[in-house]
Design an enzyme around this catalytic site. Structure first.
Site, PDB file in Angstrom:
ATOM      1  N   ASP A 178       0.789  -1.357  -0.125  1.00 17.99           N
ATOM      2  CA  ASP A 178       0.130  -0.084  -0.047  1.00 17.99           C
ATOM      3  C   ASP A 178       0.671   1.437   0.019  1.00 17.99           C
ATOM      4  O   ASP A 178       0.544   2.161  -0.511  1.00 17.99           O
ATOM      5  CB  ASP A 178      -1.104  -0.090   1.088  1.00 17.99           C
ATOM      6  CG  ASP A 178      -2.124  -0.779   0.873  1.00 17.99           C
ATOM      7  OD1 ASP A 178      -2.183  -1.646   0.027  1.00 17.99           O
ATOM      8  OD2 ASP A 178      -3.219  -0.490   1.964  1.00 17.99           O
ATOM      9  N   ASN A 231      -4.673  -2.394  -4.761  1.00 21.16           N
ATOM     10  CA  ASN A 231      -6.155  -2.247  -3.860  1.00 21.16           C
ATOM     11  C   ASN A 231      -5.675  -1.350  -2.514  1.00 21.16           C
ATOM     12  O   ASN A 231      -6.412  -1.734  -1.666  1.00 21.16           O
ATOM     13  CB  ASN A 231      -6.421  -3.733  -3.584  1.00 21.16           C
ATOM     14  CG  ASN A 231      -8.011  -3.804  -2.921  1.00 21.16           C
ATOM     15  OD1 ASN A 231      -8.565  -2.938  -3.023  1.00 21.16           O
ATOM     16  ND2 ASN A 231      -8.094  -4.808  -2.494  1.00 21.16           N
ATOM     17  N   ASP A 253     -10.974  -2.131  11.197  1.00 16.93           N
ATOM     18  CA  ASP A 253     -10.071  -3.147  10.855  1.00 16.93           C
ATOM     19  C   ASP A 253      -9.595  -4.298  11.878  1.00 16.93           C
ATOM     20  O   ASP A 253      -8.866  -5.055  11.733  1.00 16.93           O
ATOM     21  CB  ASP A 253      -8.665  -2.485  10.595  1.00 16.93           C
ATOM     22  CG  ASP A 253      -8.907  -1.753   8.825  1.00 16.93           C
ATOM     23  OD1 ASP A 253      -9.899  -1.912   8.473  1.00 16.93           O
ATOM     24  OD2 ASP A 253      -8.241  -0.950   8.618  1.00 16.93           O
ATOM     25  N   GLU A 283     -11.357  -4.303   1.236  1.00 20.81           N
ATOM     26  CA  GLU A 283     -10.503  -5.081   0.188  1.00 20.81           C
ATOM     27  C   GLU A 283     -11.387  -6.368  -0.350  1.00 20.81           C
ATOM     28  O   GLU A 283     -11.374  -6.429  -1.478  1.00 20.81           O
ATOM     29  CB  GLU A 283      -9.357  -5.744   0.808  1.00 20.81           C
ATOM     30  CG  GLU A 283      -8.297  -4.507   1.004  1.00 20.81           C
ATOM     31  CD  GLU A 283      -8.361  -3.634   2.147  1.00 20.81           C
ATOM     32  OE1 GLU A 283      -7.351  -3.042   2.552  1.00 20.81           O
ATOM     33  OE2 GLU A 283      -9.289  -3.626   2.715  1.00 20.81           O
ATOM     34  N   HIS A 292      -5.471  -9.237   2.844  1.00 21.06           N
ATOM     35  CA  HIS A 292      -4.383  -9.221   4.139  1.00 21.06           C
ATOM     36  C   HIS A 292      -5.076  -9.299   5.354  1.00 21.06           C
ATOM     37  O   HIS A 292      -4.403 -10.355   6.341  1.00 21.06           O
ATOM     38  CB  HIS A 292      -3.725  -8.015   4.139  1.00 21.06           C
ATOM     39  CG  HIS A 292      -4.247  -6.632   4.313  1.00 21.06           C
ATOM     40  ND1 HIS A 292      -3.708  -5.761   4.987  1.00 21.06           N
ATOM     41  CD2 HIS A 292      -5.463  -6.409   3.881  1.00 21.06           C
ATOM     42  CE1 HIS A 292      -4.727  -4.753   5.101  1.00 21.06           C
ATOM     43  NE2 HIS A 292      -5.629  -4.983   4.338  1.00 21.06           N
ATOM     44  N   ARG A 293      -6.094  -8.965   5.865  1.00 26.65           N
ATOM     45  CA  ARG A 293      -6.595  -8.929   7.024  1.00 26.65           C
ATOM     46  C   ARG A 293      -7.287 -10.311   7.237  1.00 26.65           C
ATOM     47  O   ARG A 293      -7.390 -10.795   8.321  1.00 26.65           O
ATOM     48  CB  ARG A 293      -7.720  -7.803   7.490  1.00 26.65           C
ATOM     49  CG  ARG A 293      -6.867  -6.544   7.224  1.00 26.65           C
ATOM     50  CD  ARG A 293      -7.243  -5.408   8.417  1.00 26.65           C
ATOM     51  NE  ARG A 293      -6.649  -4.220   8.068  1.00 26.65           N
ATOM     52  CZ  ARG A 293      -5.494  -4.086   8.602  1.00 26.65           C
ATOM     53  NH1 ARG A 293      -4.898  -4.829   9.221  1.00 26.65           N
ATOM     54  NH2 ARG A 293      -4.961  -2.640   8.451  1.00 26.65           N
ATOM     55  N   LYS A 333       0.402  -6.395   1.740  1.00 24.12           N
ATOM     56  CA  LYS A 333      -0.274  -5.514   1.521  1.00 24.12           C
ATOM     57  C   LYS A 333       0.044  -4.242   2.791  1.00 24.12           C
ATOM     58  O   LYS A 333       0.188  -3.043   2.532  1.00 24.12           O
ATOM     59  CB  LYS A 333      -1.792  -5.511   1.249  1.00 24.12           C
ATOM     60  CG  LYS A 333      -2.693  -4.318   1.080  1.00 24.12           C
ATOM     61  CD  LYS A 333      -4.158  -4.731   1.076  1.00 24.12           C
ATOM     62  CE  LYS A 333      -5.057  -3.544   0.200  1.00 24.12           C
ATOM     63  NZ  LYS A 333      -5.092  -2.407   1.016  1.00 24.12           N
TER      64      LYS A 333
END
Length: 417
Positions: free
Chosen positions: A51, A93, A295, A323, A372-373, A398
């Site tokens: 990012d 993204n 998040d 995302e 990613h999360r 990311k």
């Protein structure tokens, strides 16, 4: 690239020291503010990930000098303005980079296209484009998502603009950060008091003031920004609170002690609010409002599978436009571990907790949806359940490229496929 990664549950508490990377949210804010400043700024403690690389490359394409003398530092030299890039800005993204730059490039004298990958092209940006158009800025996004084409006039709009921030606080942050580039002052007002993750707006205001901006909050839904431009400054970036949630989760799940080097109360990022919820495990509350720590919800939702009582997550509708649709990704992943473990009720997520899941072997492949999360949070399930496999584990690059190494340093082993 690694296609699959299976976690081998450790037979011991996780103990050790891990330093989370710098905050993605703060890094991308101060990269842009430094680029819009006159002079040279030194940004330390920064995150180097997909990012932030997209943001840095986009700034370079617009005439900003961005140097990287070491793994956690950016040295940014700007002239106070951006120049038209030779090609569309591709931002993968990266939601922060895409939303922030969509507003900032309106100050350019020329045409700029802001674009992203297939996932970014599904993430809404219509409210921000509508706000720019109301300021007389020629901007268009026919699909309501990127790509966005902006025909700038060499300065940002002035007067008053209203923005619907129900989908994302990033729209407000984008307008706020661009506002000092206007010819005269700008009032930015919400079309209601609802705003996703208001704490991130406070993060934006703090960063702006560090680079010389003057902002006054007129009421809970209105800000007045003076046309000051920006002045270069040195800025130290705190660790990423969202990344810290995975380590806090690993600590409570395994009964370990993980020193991340920063006390939870020292964070200024909204996701640090998750610490108190995670610390209550395995007795987390029956209802958790995720509106101001969005998040962190994937982390807490996976922990909830092992909680002593079911958990309903509310205030998380915005997770559907991250995302990926994170509510769907979480319910899908949890139900892959055991059918009926989670359910969606409207935009609420209910996790039917079962502490007996720990120490079982439940073969499950977790589709990360390139998010990613989702990858990092479901890794926590693999600390207690055997045979949890994460698909596309490299997507953690990311925001936390060293995530798997960090778990490995604590004694977690993996098999790759």
């Amino acid at each position: 690239m690694t296609k699959k990664l299976t976690i081998l549950p450790p037979a011991h508490p996780l103990v050790g020291k891990v330093s989370p990377p710098g905050s993605k949210s703060i890094t991308n804010r101060v990269l842009l503010l430094a680029a819009l400043s006159q002079g040279t700024s030194r940004l330390t403690g920064a995150l180097k990930s997909d990012d932030t690389r997209y943001m840095a490359e986009a700034l370079r394409a617009m005439g900003v000098v961005v140097e990287e003398p070491d793994a956690t530092t950016f040295v940014v030299t700007g002239t106070g303005k951006l120049w038209p890039p030779e090609a569309p800005l591709f931002l993968g993204n990266a939601g922060t980079a895409t939303r922030f730059l969509t507003a900032a490039v309106a100050s350019i004298n020329g045409t700029v296209v802001v674009d992203g990958d297939e996932h970014m092209r599904k993430r809404p940006i219509g409210p921000l484009v509508a706000a720019l158009k109301s300021l007389g800025i020629d901007a268009e996004a026919p699909s309501g998502c990127p790509p966005v084409t902006i025909h700038g006039k060499g300065h940002f709009g002035s007067g008053r603009v209203e923005i619907d921030a129900g989908l994302s606080s990033q729209y407000v942050s984008a307008l706020l950060m661009a506002a000092p580039l206007a010819k005269t002052g700008l009032d930015i007002a919400l079309t209601g008091t609802e705003i996703g993750a208001r704490g991130y707006v406070d993060l934006t205001l703090d960063a702006m003031r560090a680079f010389g901006a003057r902002v006054e909050q007129l009421d809970p839904a209105t800000w007045r920004v003076e046309p000051t431009g920006y002045t270069a400054a040195d800025f130290h970036i705190e660790p990423d609170a969202s990344a810290a949630t995975y380590l806090w989760g690993a600590e409570v799940l395994t009964g370990g002690t993980i020193d991340i080097g920063t006390p939870a109360k020292a964070f200024t990022q909204p996701d640090a609010k998750a610490y108190d919820v995670i610390a209550a495990f395995p007795d987390m509350p029956e209802v958790i409002d995720g509106s101001q720590m969005q998040d962190a919800i994937p982390t807490i939702a996976v922990l909830a599978a092992f909680n002593n009582r079911p958990v309903r997550f509310v205030g998380i509708a915005n997770l559907r436009v991250k995302e990926c649709d994170r509510i769907r990704a979480l319910s899908t992943g949890l139900n892959n571990i055991r059918e009926g473990l989670a359910e969606e009720q409207g935009d609420d997520l209910i996790v039917h907790a079962d502490p007996a899941l720990a120490c079982q072997s439940l073969s499950a492949e977790i589709d990360t949806f390139a998010d990613h999360r989702i990858a990092m949070s479901f890794a926590l399930a693999g600390l207690k359940i055997a045979d949890i496999t994460i698909l596309d584990p490299d997507c953690v690059g990311k925001t936390y490229p060293a995530y798997w190494d960090a778990l490995g340093s604590l004694g977690v082993n993996f098999t790759q496929g």
